[in-house]
Motif scaffolding. Structure first.
Motif, PDB file in Angstrom:
ATOM      1  N   LEU A  60       0.728  -1.279   0.217  1.00 46.67           N
ATOM      2  CA  LEU A  60       0.190   0.037   0.023  1.00 46.67           C
ATOM      3  C   LEU A  60       0.869   1.426   0.119  1.00 46.67           C
ATOM      4  O   LEU A  60       0.653   2.384  -0.254  1.00 46.67           O
ATOM      5  N   GLY A  61       2.051   1.245   0.356  1.00 47.24           N
ATOM      6  CA  GLY A  61       2.821   2.318   0.631  1.00 47.24           C
ATOM      7  C   GLY A  61       2.781   2.944   1.858  1.00 47.24           C
ATOM      8  O   GLY A  61       1.793   2.433   2.573  1.00 47.24           O
ATOM      9  N   ASP A  62       3.577   3.866   2.235  1.00 47.68           N
ATOM     10  CA  ASP A  62       3.230   4.617   3.752  1.00 47.68           C
ATOM     11  C   ASP A  62       1.841   5.525   3.539  1.00 47.68           C
ATOM     12  O   ASP A  62       1.343   5.371   4.814  1.00 47.68           O
ATOM     13  N   ARG A  63       1.700   5.874   2.755  1.00 49.74           N
ATOM     14  CA  ARG A  63       0.312   6.902   2.839  1.00 49.74           C
ATOM     15  C   ARG A  63      -0.914   5.820   2.540  1.00 49.74           C
ATOM     16  O   ARG A  63      -1.869   6.240   3.577  1.00 49.74           O
ATOM     17  N   GLY A  64      -0.976   4.905   1.893  1.00 45.96           N
ATOM     18  CA  GLY A  64      -2.023   4.020   1.945  1.00 45.96           C
ATOM     19  C   GLY A  64      -2.118   3.241   3.231  1.00 45.96           C
ATOM     20  O   GLY A  64      -3.204   2.959   3.764  1.00 45.96           O
ATOM     21  N   ALA A  65      -0.953   2.617   4.116  1.00 53.87           N
ATOM     22  CA  ALA A  65      -0.949   2.213   5.174  1.00 53.87           C
ATOM     23  C   ALA A  65      -1.714   3.161   6.149  1.00 53.87           C
ATOM     24  O   ALA A  65      -2.308   2.562   7.158  1.00 53.87           O
ATOM     25  N   TRP A  66      -1.209   4.207   6.238  1.00 53.77           N
ATOM     26  CA  TRP A  66      -1.856   5.159   7.304  1.00 53.77           C
ATOM     27  C   TRP A  66      -3.291   5.470   6.980  1.00 53.77           C
ATOM     28  O   TRP A  66      -4.097   5.571   8.039  1.00 53.77           O
TER      29      TRP A  66
END
Length: 95
Positions: free
Chosen positions: A12-18
């Motif tokens: 998801l990447g950092d932004r998707g995970a957050w």
């Protein structure tokens, strides 16, 4: 720490995970509706006399599940509605 090590979170990447972390209430509701939808659909197939009401209930759970997906998308993009975002994650930026 465990979140950063999980394979699916890194996809998801950092932004998707957050975004998913902020929408944990919507994600939990989504999976709860999914479970209830599957249970009512299975019971409706096995019990002929309850087929109508249980298939209607299964449709309601499907609609609720789609609504939870919409709410999760709103949380990920706009960080709204605030009351569903945990207080310690409200200052995180959007996608």
């Amino acid at each position: 720490m465990a979140r950063s090590e999980a394979e699916t979170w890194q996809r998801l990447g950092d932004r998707g995970a957050w975004a998913v972390t902020r929408g944990v209430v919507a994600v939990a509701s989504f999976f709860g509706c999914l479970a209830l939808m599957v249970i009512t659909a299975i019971v409706a197939d096995s019990r002929e006399e309850l087929y109508g009401p249980l298939s209607a209930a299964s449709s309601v759970f499907l609609a609720m599940m789609l609504g939870c997906g919409l709410v999760l998308t709103c949380i990920a993009i706009f960080n709204r509605p605030r009351f569903l975002v945990p207080p310690y994650l409200r200052d995180k930026r959007r996608l």
